[in-house]
Design a protein around this motif. Sequence first.
Motif, PDB file in Angstrom:
ATOM      1  N   PHE A  49      -3.911 -22.027  -7.311  1.00 20.51           N
ATOM      2  CA  PHE A  49      -2.613 -22.685  -7.127  1.00 20.51           C
ATOM      3  C   PHE A  49      -2.432 -23.809  -8.146  1.00 20.51           C
ATOM      4  CE2 PHE A  49      -0.146 -26.161  -5.192  1.00 20.51           C
ATOM      5  CZ  PHE A  49       1.074 -25.515  -5.069  1.00 20.51           C
ATOM      6  N   LYS A  50      -3.510 -24.559  -8.388  1.00 17.81           N
ATOM      7  CA  LYS A  50      -3.431 -25.655  -9.343  1.00 17.81           C
ATOM      8  C   LYS A  50      -3.114 -25.155 -10.740  1.00 17.81           C
ATOM      9  CE  LYS A  50      -5.987 -29.740 -10.913  1.00 17.81           C
ATOM     10  NZ  LYS A  50      -7.265 -30.508 -10.794  1.00 17.81           N
ATOM     11  N   ALA A  51      -3.651 -23.978 -11.087  1.00 12.63           N
ATOM     12  CA  ALA A  51      -3.446 -23.438 -12.435  1.00 12.63           C
ATOM     13  C   ALA A  51      -2.034 -22.905 -12.649  1.00 12.63           C
ATOM     14  CB  ALA A  51      -4.459 -22.326 -12.694  1.00 12.63           C
ATOM     15  N   LEU A  52      -1.249 -22.798 -11.593  1.00  8.52           N
ATOM     16  CA  LEU A  52       0.133 -22.326 -11.749  1.00  8.52           C
ATOM     17  C   LEU A  52       0.974 -23.292 -12.574  1.00  8.52           C
ATOM     18  CD1 LEU A  52       1.036 -20.991  -8.191  1.00  8.52           C
ATOM     19  CD2 LEU A  52       0.743 -19.636 -10.271  1.00  8.52           C
ATOM     20  N   GLY A  53       0.621 -24.585 -12.523  1.00  9.58           N
ATOM     21  CA  GLY A  53       1.396 -25.586 -13.254  1.00  9.58           C
ATOM     22  C   GLY A  53       2.663 -25.992 -12.525  1.00  9.58           C
TER      23      GLY A  53
END
Length: 329
Positions: free
Chosen positions: A250-254
Amino acid sequence: MYNLTSTAFNREKRRALLGCVFIFFLACPALADTITLKNGTERKGLVVEEHTDRIILSTEKGEIPILRRGITNIVYDEPAQNFLKIGQEYEADNRLGEALAYYEKAQSLNPGLAEAASAATRVRNRFWAGLTEGPRDEMERKQELYDAWERGTAVNAFERKKIEERKRLRDGLGLALGKSGEWLELESVDSKKPAAVAGLKKGDRLTAIDGRSLRYLNETAVLAQLLEPRFTNFTLEIERDVFLPGHVSFKALGMKLKLEYQGLIVRSVKKYSQAEKAGARSRDLIVRVNGEATRYMPLGQVERALAAALGADERASLTIRRGALLARV
């Protein structure tokens, strides 16, 4: 295209008060909206959606649809909402000066009430249209229909009118409409016309015009709102499904989310991120996550649901709403 408060989630304090409905409903009735029915009974809760033919009332027993034809009065817990309601009654009677005064009063009491701002803009547009187009054209159009009824050709006249309106919509904004369940959707969008420039796409569902819900309306009613009054600006709210790729955290979604009074909002989207590539934009209103409504969903639950789907290498879906500013031609 820019973003706006959704008509379905536009009550300030609503999200905080929903807890009152389900947990302390009997202890805090003063915080509830009151619906008086024609049979004399009253229903208390929070009006969370308003449509042309019905309202959706959130109660301790769940959400209840109530048809407007069975309602005699609605009293809201917020003073601004009551001024808005009076303005709507004046506008329905075509008393635009009084309507605008009440809409502006509602805005002054609650600057965050998007319905009041949209209604005030709508009334000003009607003033402008009256000055530019005048009543004569409208009288002539009505007379043509009356003459058609007398000749027994009214059905053909209405069909011709609908064909002409569809052509105006295609030639002007570059849009063609189709039915999708309870909504109308964009069947086609001309890439060279204003609607495409504003960011609209094929498959977008039409949810509101200037804050007025389009749910349950037929093509004829929606065409009228898209085309009239001529030479005025309006905000078209659309609903769209955005699909986020799997294989990422989820964090890597930006993308960052937050809760505001109108609902779950995309706070920010990093440039060139997976979320941006998927079509998410800052200030989008998220109304569903993986098909589940977000109206009563805490922020942490949303983030966990997305993380679980993405972590399982599944594609996660967001149903978002945003608005586009267009001009009638």
